[in-house]
Design a protein around this motif. Structure first.
Motif, PDB file in Angstrom:
ATOM      1  N   HIS A 132       0.896  -1.240   0.119  1.00  0.00           N
ATOM      2  CA  HIS A 132       0.070   0.029   0.075  1.00  0.00           C
ATOM      3  C   HIS A 132       0.767   1.135  -0.109  1.00  0.00           C
ATOM      4  CE1 HIS A 132      -3.419  -2.718   0.577  1.00  0.00           C
ATOM      5  NE2 HIS A 132      -4.199  -1.852   0.709  1.00  0.00           N
ATOM      6  N   PHE A 133       1.889   1.221   0.604  1.00  0.00           N
ATOM      7  CA  PHE A 133       2.810   2.406   0.715  1.00  0.00           C
ATOM      8  C   PHE A 133       3.334   2.719  -0.735  1.00  0.00           C
ATOM      9  CE2 PHE A 133       7.198   4.030   1.063  1.00  0.00           C
ATOM     10  CZ  PHE A 133       7.015   5.212   1.887  1.00  0.00           C
ATOM     11  N   MET A 134       3.814   1.648  -1.136  1.00  0.00           N
ATOM     12  CA  MET A 134       4.402   1.745  -2.501  1.00  0.00           C
ATOM     13  C   MET A 134       3.295   2.083  -3.668  1.00  0.00           C
ATOM     14  SD  MET A 134       6.185  -0.996  -5.043  1.00  0.00           S
ATOM     15  CE  MET A 134       6.953  -0.556  -6.688  1.00  0.00           C
ATOM     16  N   GLY A 135       2.233   1.740  -3.924  1.00  0.00           N
ATOM     17  CA  GLY A 135       1.171   1.992  -4.617  1.00  0.00           C
ATOM     18  C   GLY A 135       0.458   3.274  -4.480  1.00  0.00           C
ATOM     19  N   LEU A 136       0.343   3.832  -2.949  1.00  0.00           N
ATOM     20  CA  LEU A 136      -0.597   4.907  -2.820  1.00  0.00           C
ATOM     21  C   LEU A 136       0.332   6.229  -2.739  1.00  0.00           C
ATOM     22  CD1 LEU A 136      -3.144   3.270  -0.439  1.00  0.00           C
ATOM     23  CD2 LEU A 136      -3.341   4.075  -2.629  1.00  0.00           C
ATOM     24  N   LEU A 137       1.560   6.146  -1.938  1.00  0.00           N
ATOM     25  CA  LEU A 137       2.204   7.163  -1.581  1.00  0.00           C
ATOM     26  C   LEU A 137       3.655   7.503  -2.549  1.00  0.00           C
ATOM     27  CD1 LEU A 137       2.428   6.796   2.401  1.00  0.00           C
ATOM     28  CD2 LEU A 137       0.809   8.191   0.894  1.00  0.00           C
ATOM     29  N   ILE A 138       3.784   6.567  -3.351  1.00  0.00           N
ATOM     30  CA  ILE A 138       5.073   6.777  -4.419  1.00  0.00           C
ATOM     31  C   ILE A 138       4.290   6.977  -5.717  1.00  0.00           C
ATOM     32  CG2 ILE A 138       6.736   5.877  -5.358  1.00  0.00           C
ATOM     33  CD1 ILE A 138       7.552   4.320  -3.137  1.00  0.00           C
ATOM     34  N   PRO A 139       4.512   8.201  -6.234  1.00  0.00           N
ATOM     35  CA  PRO A 139       3.993   8.488  -7.600  1.00  0.00           C
ATOM     36  C   PRO A 139       4.148   7.561  -8.723  1.00  0.00           C
ATOM     37  CG  PRO A 139       4.614  10.657  -6.467  1.00  0.00           C
ATOM     38  CD  PRO A 139       5.122   9.388  -5.626  1.00  0.00           C
ATOM     39  N   LYS A 140       3.354   7.292  -9.445  1.00  0.00           N
ATOM     40  CA  LYS A 140       3.592   6.389 -10.546  1.00  0.00           C
ATOM     41  C   LYS A 140       4.634   6.882 -11.512  1.00  0.00           C
ATOM     42  CE  LYS A 140       1.029   4.492 -14.521  1.00  0.00           C
ATOM     43  NZ  LYS A 140      -0.299   4.479 -15.318  1.00  0.00           N
ATOM     44  N   SER A 141       4.750   8.264 -11.748  1.00  0.00           N
ATOM     45  CA  SER A 141       6.021   8.609 -12.448  1.00  0.00           C
ATOM     46  C   SER A 141       7.293   8.224 -12.019  1.00  0.00           C
ATOM     47  CB  SER A 141       5.773  10.347 -12.619  1.00  0.00           C
ATOM     48  OG  SER A 141       5.963  11.036 -11.172  1.00  0.00           O
ATOM     49  N   TRP A 142       7.425   8.249 -10.658  1.00  0.00           N
ATOM     50  CA  TRP A 142       8.446   7.854 -10.180  1.00  0.00           C
ATOM     51  C   TRP A 142       9.123   6.767 -10.185  1.00  0.00           C
ATOM     52  CZ3 TRP A 142       9.006  10.293  -4.449  1.00  0.00           C
ATOM     53  CH2 TRP A 142       8.898  11.632  -4.578  1.00  0.00           C
ATOM     54  N   THR A 143       8.258   5.792 -10.309  1.00  0.00           N
ATOM     55  CA  THR A 143       8.481   4.229 -10.443  1.00  0.00           C
ATOM     56  C   THR A 143       8.857   3.959 -11.786  1.00  0.00           C
ATOM     57  OG1 THR A 143       6.295   3.726 -10.860  1.00  0.00           O
ATOM     58  CG2 THR A 143       7.092   3.262  -8.371  1.00  0.00           C
ATOM     59  N   GLU A 144       8.146   4.681 -12.787  1.00  0.00           N
ATOM     60  CA  GLU A 144       8.481   4.543 -14.179  1.00  0.00           C
ATOM     61  C   GLU A 144       9.850   5.318 -14.707  1.00  0.00           C
ATOM     62  OE1 GLU A 144       4.909   6.336 -15.997  1.00  0.00           O
ATOM     63  OE2 GLU A 144       3.956   4.323 -16.171  1.00  0.00           O
ATOM     64  N   ALA A 145       9.883   6.365 -13.707  1.00  0.00           N
ATOM     65  CA  ALA A 145      11.149   6.910 -14.089  1.00  0.00           C
ATOM     66  C   ALA A 145      12.733   6.051 -13.905  1.00  0.00           C
ATOM     67  CB  ALA A 145      11.337   8.124 -13.251  1.00  0.00           C
TER      68      ALA A 145
END
Length: 258
Positions: free
Chosen positions: A66-79
């Protein structure tokens, strides 16, 4: 944006978070002796050894997801090269596995508490409410995952485009309840149930999750002294013996029995 949307996605989350923070501080200051899990391991440990690790390890991985999916923006993981396909696989299937472990562990713990006499007698009304409010968001979360992520096929419902930015907007103090308008009902129920759990959290035994035994690493060693003969401790002798007295005085009897 209507009044119901504002109440559900702005007012209620803020009230729940405020009660969560203020209630935890109040509980720590005025009920330190009640800040405990009230462990029942003395009453029964065989079932506990099975259910407790399943529940605790499962809920830890669920929380991390939940922490990864909700608090970390999608653009960050894609970057960093973590694409939607890889994220969907981990979040859906690994998350589902952690959810199953959590549900099975919780079911075992509830079964143990209901069927073990001393454990059941030590269960309070608040404990029973806590188990209900803990089980509901977990079950709703699994329902949402199965219906909208696994059975839907493809990448499923992308909640990182709606739920995640809505939740972060609350922390930015710029709430955007309109993002929740088209969110599936099961996700909405899951979120409301989760905030309801946070609302009552400070008043239950769940506060123990904030108690990390950090002083254990720096506290002094506990010195144990041997009772074996010749190791500096005199063995106890039953009966009466004379106590040492100055020379010339009568030595009266002294009892060493307990």
């Amino acid at each position: 944006m209507n009044a119901t949307s504002t109440l559900a996605w702005v007012v209620f989350p803020y009230v729940a978070m405020a009660v969560f923070v203020v209630g935890a501080i109040w509980r720590y200051r005025y009920d330190k002796f009640g800040w405990t899990t009230r462990s029942s391991e003395l009453y029964e440990h065989r079932i506990l050894r099975l259910g407790s690790p399943l529940f605790h390890f499962g809920i830890i991985f669920v929380a991390l997801g939940h922490f990864m999916g909700l608090l970390i923006p999608k653009s960050w993981t894609e970057a960093v090269g973590f694409g939607q396909t890889a994220y969907h696989f981990i979040a859906t299937y690994m998350g589902a596995l952690a959810g199953v472990a959590t549900i099975v562990g919780l079911a075992i713990l509830i079964y143990r508490r209901r069927t073990t006499g001393p454990v059941f007698l030590a269960t309070t009304r608040v404990d029973k409410l806590m188990y209900v409010l803990l089980a509901v968001p977990i079950l709703l979360g699994m329902w949402s995952t199965i219906q909208h992520q696994i059975l839907a096929g493809g990448h499923g419902y992308d909640y990182r485009e709606t739920i995640s930015p809505w939740l972060r907007s609350l922390f930015y103090l710029q709430p955007q309840p309109e993002l929740m308008a088209d969110v599936p009902v099961t996700f909405k129920l899951h979120i409301i149930a989760a905030f309801l759990l946070f609302l009552v959290w400070p008043f239950t035994r769940l506060v123990h999750v904030f108690s990390a035994p950090l002083p254990y690493a720096s506290r002094p060693y506990i010195v144990y002294r041997s009772r074996e003969e010749g190791a500096g401790a005199r063995p106890a002798r039953p009966g009466w013996e004379q106590s040492p007295t100055p020379k010339g005085r009568h030595a009266g009897p002294t009892s060493t029995s307990t």
